[in-house]
Scaffold this motif. Structure first.
Motif, short mmCIF file in Angstrom:
data_model
loop_
_atom_site.label_atom_id
_atom_site.label_comp_id
_atom_site.label_asym_id
_atom_site.label_seq_id
_atom_site.Cartn_x
_atom_site.Cartn_y
_atom_site.Cartn_z
N PHE A 173 2.42 -1.93 -0.93
CA PHE A 173 3.63 -1.12 -0.78
C PHE A 173 4.41 -1.62 0.45
O PHE A 173 3.80 -2.00 1.45
CB PHE A 173 3.28 0.35 -0.53
N LEU A 229 -2.50 13.88 -7.31
CA LEU A 229 -3.05 13.70 -5.96
C LEU A 229 -4.56 13.77 -6.06
O LEU A 229 -5.10 14.30 -7.02
CB LEU A 229 -2.55 14.82 -5.03
N ILE A 239 7.09 0.52 -7.12
CA ILE A 239 5.64 0.70 -7.31
C ILE A 239 5.09 -0.34 -8.29
O ILE A 239 4.07 -0.14 -8.93
CB ILE A 239 5.30 2.13 -7.80
N SER A 265 -3.52 -2.90 -4.23
CA SER A 265 -2.14 -2.44 -4.35
C SER A 265 -1.37 -2.76 -3.08
O SER A 265 -1.94 -2.81 -2.00
CB SER A 265 -2.10 -0.92 -4.61
N ASN A 301 -11.61 3.60 -0.79
CA ASN A 301 -10.34 3.00 -0.37
C ASN A 301 -10.49 2.26 0.95
O ASN A 301 -11.15 2.75 1.87
CB ASN A 301 -9.28 4.11 -0.14
N ILE A 352 -5.94 6.66 -3.57
CA ILE A 352 -4.83 6.91 -2.66
C ILE A 352 -3.61 6.05 -3.02
O ILE A 352 -2.47 6.46 -2.79
CB ILE A 352 -5.27 6.74 -1.19
N ASP A 353 -3.83 4.87 -3.65
CA ASP A 353 -2.66 4.07 -4.06
C ASP A 353 -1.88 4.80 -5.15
O ASP A 353 -0.64 4.75 -5.18
CB ASP A 353 -3.04 2.64 -4.46
N HIS A 354 -2.58 5.52 -6.02
CA HIS A 354 -1.88 6.31 -7.04
C HIS A 354 -1.07 7.44 -6.39
O HIS A 354 0.08 7.70 -6.79
CB HIS A 354 -2.88 6.90 -8.04
N SER A 355 -1.67 8.13 -5.40
CA SER A 355 -0.94 9.20 -4.71
C SER A 355 0.32 8.65 -4.04
O SER A 355 1.40 9.24 -4.14
CB SER A 355 -1.82 9.86 -3.64
N LEU A 356 0.18 7.50 -3.37
CA LEU A 356 1.34 6.91 -2.69
C LEU A 356 2.41 6.47 -3.69
O LEU A 356 3.61 6.62 -3.43
CB LEU A 356 0.91 5.72 -1.83
N ALA A 357 1.98 5.93 -4.83
CA ALA A 357 2.95 5.54 -5.87
C ALA A 357 3.70 6.78 -6.35
O ALA A 357 4.93 6.74 -6.55
CB ALA A 357 2.23 4.85 -7.03
N ILE A 417 -3.82 -1.90 -0.06
CA ILE A 417 -4.87 -0.92 -0.36
C ILE A 417 -5.85 -1.51 -1.37
O ILE A 417 -5.46 -1.88 -2.47
CB ILE A 417 -4.27 0.38 -0.94
#
Lengths: 209, 209
Positions: free
Chosen positions: A153, B99, A181, A151, A130, B103-108, A205
């Protein structure tokens, strides 16, 4: 000036070549990680309660400068390191070892990106999978670091008139709210691409599976 | 009704006892994880392009209901699972395997917590080291899950008049802005504690090192 900050997350991934070409700040246990890789920190910062006495002695012997902080304090050790970076002419600040540990620590570090983006300090949180950075409003040409997914946000408020060019899923004048998202897992085949928006702060990201 | 959603993050930690006592939704590769643990998903949801043909056959054989989604879609698979949870009388929704991957998946997924907190659906993201949930404004008595650290972050706007009682660092009428990291690493020796605030959404994270 390139600055590399090494925080104390366990098993931190390090780009040693980049670190060796940078002014290096070791934060708490991160300073020990550096010493173990044969790198002398330009500054070691922390309360150092995450290292043993003999580990602390190693840090003390290796660091060119030592900043010992009290255990109970208002700022986090990483925040102090970033304030030091602010006093240098930093053009590129990378923080290693700030992801992959406790998720509250990762989120706190993302909020630090936001705080320092407001002060104009360009920071990237980096691990093996990342790259995270925060963009202020305006037009940006972004050089792609070679991780396949991109990504976006919105942080702190809606990002208005978001336009993405040279990405697989381009976007024009989009209003990206903070619970939206839709801007995850974009991709590009170009070495650079364009991002512009009128207001808000955008978390960008790069990642790979 | 207790609902357990199992997403597809690699090496997801599962509380099998809790999952067996719940209505179980397997999301994409998460459905396979369930099957491999000998649990038949009540519903399997996904585009299933993260599993092989023979793995998909296993899911199809085990799931009581199968919802196959197109590959290109506006909603994420987890979002579809949460919309299914909305149609049940869900009192407790836990998402596993959300999780620890990208990290983009976790934030989403944290942004999904916010979306569904607005709709009144109580969701917890769970792994071995972290429990994450979003609270709406009001007064809350929180039962402590036994993880030592408790951190709070403001989502989407400032959290106003934040008051914390029965925690190591109590707080009264604090304005928690979105770039403020002062509310991390609190602790308690009590089995429950009190949180209240007047406006905004509060991300609460229990964690251990």
């Amino acid at each position: 000036m390139k600055i590399a900050i090494i925080s104390g997350a366990p098993n931190a991934w390090l780009d040693l070549e980049h670190i060796k070409a940078s002014f290096v700040i070791g934060v708490d246990r991160g300073a020990l990680t550096l010493v173990e890789h044969g790198i002398c920190p330009d500054i070691a910062i922390g309360d150092f309660d995450s290292v043993t006495e003999s580990e602390f002695a190693k840090i003390k012997d290796s660091a060119l400068e030592l900043v010992q902080l009290p255990s109970e304090k208002d700022e986090t050790d990483t925040e102090v390191a970033l304030n030091v970076a602010m006093t240098k002419e930093a053009t590129d600040v990378r923080i290693y070892g700030s992801l992959g540990g406790r998720i509250d620590h990762s989120l706190a570090n993302i909020r630090l990106l936001l705080q320092f983006a407001k002060k104009g300090l360009p920071i990237t949180l980096v691990d093996e999978r990342n790259h995270l950075m925060v963009l202020a409003s305006g037009q940006h040409e972004i050089n792609h670091p070679g991780l396949p997914y991109i990504s976006f946000f919105a942080l702190e408020s809606t990002v208005t008139n978001l336009t993405l060019n040279r990405l697989k899923y381009p976007l024009t004048n989009y209003e990206l709210t903070q619970d939206d998202i839709r801007c995850i897992s974009n991709e590009t085949t170009e070495s650079s691409f364009f991002v512009s928006f009128d207001s808000g702060y955008l978390l960008m990201i790069f990642s790979r599976d």
